[in-house]
Design a protein around this motif. Structure first.
Motif, PDB file in Angstrom:
ATOM      1  N   ILE A   1      40.854  50.417  36.315  1.00  0.00           N
ATOM      2  CA  ILE A   1      39.866  49.580  37.017  1.00  0.00           C
ATOM      3  C   ILE A   1      39.254  48.590  36.034  1.00  0.00           C
ATOM      4  N   ASN A   2      39.145  47.328  36.453  1.00  0.00           N
ATOM      5  CA  ASN A   2      38.508  46.320  35.621  1.00  0.00           C
ATOM      6  C   ASN A   2      37.277  45.755  36.324  1.00  0.00           C
ATOM      7  N   ALA A   3      36.536  44.906  35.613  1.00  0.00           N
ATOM      8  CA  ALA A   3      35.278  44.364  36.132  1.00  0.00           C
ATOM      9  C   ALA A   3      35.494  43.533  37.396  1.00  0.00           C
ATOM     10  N   ASN A   4      36.602  42.797  37.467  1.00  0.00           N
ATOM     11  CA  ASN A   4      36.878  41.990  38.658  1.00  0.00           C
ATOM     12  C   ASN A   4      37.073  42.862  39.893  1.00  0.00           C
ATOM     13  N   MET A   5      37.675  44.030  39.712  1.00  0.00           N
ATOM     14  CA  MET A   5      37.861  44.956  40.828  1.00  0.00           C
ATOM     15  C   MET A   5      36.520  45.505  41.299  1.00  0.00           C
ATOM     16  N   VAL A   6      35.631  45.760  40.353  1.00  0.00           N
ATOM     17  CA  VAL A   6      34.298  46.254  40.713  1.00  0.00           C
ATOM     18  C   VAL A   6      33.561  45.211  41.543  1.00  0.00           C
ATOM     19  N   GLU A   7      33.604  43.953  41.103  1.00  0.00           N
ATOM     20  CA  GLU A   7      32.968  42.882  41.867  1.00  0.00           C
ATOM     21  C   GLU A   7      33.601  42.748  43.247  1.00  0.00           C
ATOM     22  N   ALA A   8      34.922  42.869  43.307  1.00  0.00           N
ATOM     23  CA  ALA A   8      35.629  42.758  44.585  1.00  0.00           C
ATOM     24  C   ALA A   8      35.210  43.867  45.537  1.00  0.00           C
ATOM     25  N   THR A   9      34.970  45.046  45.002  1.00  0.00           N
ATOM     26  CA  THR A   9      34.518  46.168  45.829  1.00  0.00           C
ATOM     27  C   THR A   9      33.174  45.853  46.473  1.00  0.00           C
ATOM     28  N   PHE A  10      32.263  45.291  45.695  1.00  0.00           N
ATOM     29  CA  PHE A  10      30.957  44.918  46.236  1.00  0.00           C
ATOM     30  C   PHE A  10      31.095  43.814  47.279  1.00  0.00           C
TER      31      PHE A  10
ATOM     32  N   ILE B   1      28.411  41.329  56.690  1.00  0.00           N
ATOM     33  CA  ILE B   1      27.897  40.033  57.154  1.00  0.00           C
ATOM     34  C   ILE B   1      28.838  39.363  58.152  1.00  0.00           C
ATOM     35  N   LEU B   2      30.138  39.637  58.065  1.00  0.00           N
ATOM     36  CA  LEU B   2      31.080  38.994  58.981  1.00  0.00           C
ATOM     37  C   LEU B   2      31.374  39.843  60.224  1.00  0.00           C
ATOM     38  N   LYS B   3      31.326  41.169  60.068  1.00  0.00           N
ATOM     39  CA  LYS B   3      31.711  42.033  61.180  1.00  0.00           C
ATOM     40  C   LYS B   3      30.603  42.990  61.631  1.00  0.00           C
ATOM     41  N   GLY B   4      29.524  43.047  60.851  1.00  0.00           N
ATOM     42  CA  GLY B   4      28.450  43.964  61.200  1.00  0.00           C
ATOM     43  C   GLY B   4      28.813  45.420  60.973  1.00  0.00           C
ATOM     44  N   VAL B   5      29.743  45.667  60.045  1.00  0.00           N
ATOM     45  CA  VAL B   5      30.256  47.016  59.801  1.00  0.00           C
ATOM     46  C   VAL B   5      29.801  47.512  58.435  1.00  0.00           C
ATOM     47  N   ILE B   6      29.284  48.725  58.393  1.00  0.00           N
ATOM     48  CA  ILE B   6      28.999  49.380  57.112  1.00  0.00           C
ATOM     49  C   ILE B   6      30.258  50.148  56.737  1.00  0.00           C
ATOM     50  N   SER B   7      31.029  49.592  55.835  1.00  0.00           N
ATOM     51  CA  SER B   7      32.382  50.085  55.565  1.00  0.00           C
ATOM     52  C   SER B   7      32.395  51.133  54.459  1.00  0.00           C
ATOM     53  N   PRO B   8      33.503  51.871  54.327  1.00  0.00           N
ATOM     54  CA  PRO B   8      33.622  52.865  53.249  1.00  0.00           C
ATOM     55  C   PRO B   8      33.623  52.235  51.856  1.00  0.00           C
ATOM     56  N   TRP B   9      33.831  50.915  51.782  1.00  0.00           N
ATOM     57  CA  TRP B   9      33.768  50.270  50.472  1.00  0.00           C
ATOM     58  C   TRP B   9      32.389  50.445  49.844  1.00  0.00           C
ATOM     59  N   CYS B  10      31.361  50.500  50.673  1.00  0.00           N
ATOM     60  CA  CYS B  10      30.005  50.680  50.158  1.00  0.00           C
ATOM     61  C   CYS B  10      29.839  52.050  49.491  1.00  0.00           C
ATOM     62  N   ASP B  11      30.645  53.039  49.931  1.00  0.00           N
ATOM     63  CA  ASP B  11      30.516  54.393  49.394  1.00  0.00           C
ATOM     64  C   ASP B  11      31.033  54.517  47.964  1.00  0.00           C
ATOM     65  N   LEU B  12      31.735  53.502  47.499  1.00  0.00           N
ATOM     66  CA  LEU B  12      32.227  53.529  46.117  1.00  0.00           C
ATOM     67  C   LEU B  12      31.140  53.175  45.110  1.00  0.00           C
ATOM     68  N   LEU B  13      29.998  52.681  45.612  1.00  0.00           N
ATOM     69  CA  LEU B  13      28.934  52.210  44.732  1.00  0.00           C
ATOM     70  C   LEU B  13      27.628  52.922  45.038  1.00  0.00           C
ATOM     71  N   GLU B  14      26.779  52.992  44.013  1.00  0.00           N
ATOM     72  CA  GLU B  14      25.411  53.492  44.166  1.00  0.00           C
ATOM     73  C   GLU B  14      24.460  52.297  44.058  1.00  0.00           C
ATOM     74  N   GLU B  15      23.236  52.491  44.475  1.00  0.00           N
ATOM     75  CA  GLU B  15      22.288  51.373  44.429  1.00  0.00           C
ATOM     76  C   GLU B  15      22.111  50.850  43.002  1.00  0.00           C
ATOM     77  N   GLU B  16      22.103  51.749  42.033  1.00  0.00           N
ATOM     78  CA  GLU B  16      21.988  51.327  40.635  1.00  0.00           C
ATOM     79  C   GLU B  16      23.153  50.428  40.236  1.00  0.00           C
ATOM     80  N   ASP B  17      24.337  50.730  40.773  1.00  0.00           N
ATOM     81  CA  ASP B  17      25.512  49.905  40.491  1.00  0.00           C
ATOM     82  C   ASP B  17      25.330  48.496  41.078  1.00  0.00           C
ATOM     83  N   VAL B  18      24.818  48.452  42.289  1.00  0.00           N
ATOM     84  CA  VAL B  18      24.649  47.175  42.975  1.00  0.00           C
ATOM     85  C   VAL B  18      23.618  46.304  42.260  1.00  0.00           C
ATOM     86  N   GLU B  19      22.587  46.921  41.714  1.00  0.00           N
ATOM     87  CA  GLU B  19      21.595  46.178  40.937  1.00  0.00           C
ATOM     88  C   GLU B  19      22.256  45.517  39.727  1.00  0.00           C
TER      89      GLU B  19
END
Length: 340
Positions: free
Chosen positions: A260-269, A277-295
């Motif tokens: 895994i590289n930094a570009n993949m991490v950004e792509a996950t977010f 924002i486009l579909k109104g869906v809370i997807s499993p992609w969000c489960d790969l990150l924690e709030e601290e990661d998103v900050e």
């Protein structure tokens, strides 16, 4: 601030009537920028960190500090200037391949016994490079509604007569999403005024003003095309904060952190963000990150813009002089015409 559409609107000065104070405002400037605030909390995980990739409509019914100001009763509004970002868009051609890369990695190397991996592997990759940041239907709706709100707030300026006399001027950059945002704004204005399409809504493409950074050779040489300009960004991308995120993601997926590289991490977010924002869906992609990661990822985005578009280099600000010179000249012209 990223910009897309510049709206200019001047109205004829009215003469104070009986009982009205003779003093009045000579000018009203309205700067419209889009910024996500805590109003979107509860709508999606970490929505306050989405920045310019937010659902802008969240703010339409929310009071944002500094936006509720109106001219005093003894003032006449003469002019509105609005510098407006484009509406919600699809991912750009640059980010889509990174999304494909992380999705493919999960499908090929992820722990098949993990329910999270199963959900991500079975997720349909519907993003493609042809989208390339084009305006999304939600963005069209946002611009239509924005035009109607501005018209309702300044009825003396956003009037049928002003529109037919072409006192409303629209400038846009040549970006596809910006031109379409301008068209959508005009559509909303015409709908509000009950006018047929394109009776007076004409726009001008002016990249010299709206994309001034593309026309400043010094900026392009020192920043845009300079591989060392974002040196601090690269240091952060390879720092302990990002290393921790990659390690945590790898653990959740059951794969090697080195894959895994930094570009993949950004792509996950981005995948987490765009799915909402486009579909109104809370997807499993969000489960790969924690709030601290998103900050951390929000900070990374801010750091990049600091060096590329903001205070990191003096030329970043100097390159916008032409835009502000044009703005103030137009303001001076309006004041002189009013005084005459």
């Amino acid at each position: 601030m990223l910009r897309c559409l510049w709206l200019r609107l001047s109205g004829a000065a009215s003469v104070p009537g009986p009982g009205r104070a003779s003093s009045r405002c000579s000018l009203l400037i309205l700067c419209v920028s889009i910024r996500l605030c805590a109003a979107s909390l509860g709508r999606s995980p970490w929505a306050e960190y989405y920045g310019t990739k937010s659902r802008y409509e969240v703010l339409s019914g929310v009071s944002v500090p500094g936006t509720d100001w109106l001219a005093p009763a003894n003032c006449t509004v003469l002019q509105v200037n609005a510098l407006i970002r484009h509406g919600t868009r699809y991912p750009t051609r640059k980010n889509v391949p990174r999304m494909v890369e992380i999705h493919q990695l999960i499908r090929e190397q992820g722990d098949v016994g993990s329910s999270l991996v199963q959900a991500l592997a079975g997720w349909h990759m519907w993003y493609n490079e042809r989208m390339d940041g084009n305006l999304h239907p939600l963005g069209i709706s946002e611009m239509v509604k924005l035009a109607k709100r501005l018209s309702a707030r300044f009825p003396a300026l956003f009037a049928v007569q002003s529109y037919k006399e072409k006192r409303l001027k629209f400038l846009t950059s040549s970006k596809h999403r910006c031109v379409n945002s301008t068209k959508s704004f005009i559509q909303g204005l015409e709908s509000y005024l009950n006018l047929p399409d394109q009776e007076g809504g004409q726009w001008e493409v002016n990249d010299g003003l709206m994309r001034f950074f593309d026309h400043c050779e010094k900026f392009k040489n020192l920043v845009e095309n300079n591989n060392t300009a974002l040196h601090q960004v690269e240091i952060f991308k390879n720092g302990p904060e990002m290393e921790r995120i990659m390690s945590n993601m790898a653990k959740k997926l059951g794969i090697s952190p080195s894959a895994i590289n930094a570009n993949m991490v950004e792509a996950t977010f981005y995948l987490c963000t765009y799915e909402f924002i486009l579909k109104g869906v809370i997807s499993p992609w969000c489960d790969l990150l924690e709030e601290e990661d998103v900050e951390v990822l929000e900070y990374l985005g801010d750091l990049k813009q600091y060096w590329k578009r903001s205070y990191g280099y003096k030329i970043n600000g100097l390159s916008s002089y032409r835009l502000f010179q044009d703005l103030f000249q137009y303001m001076d012209q309006t004041i002189e015409e009013s005084e005459r």
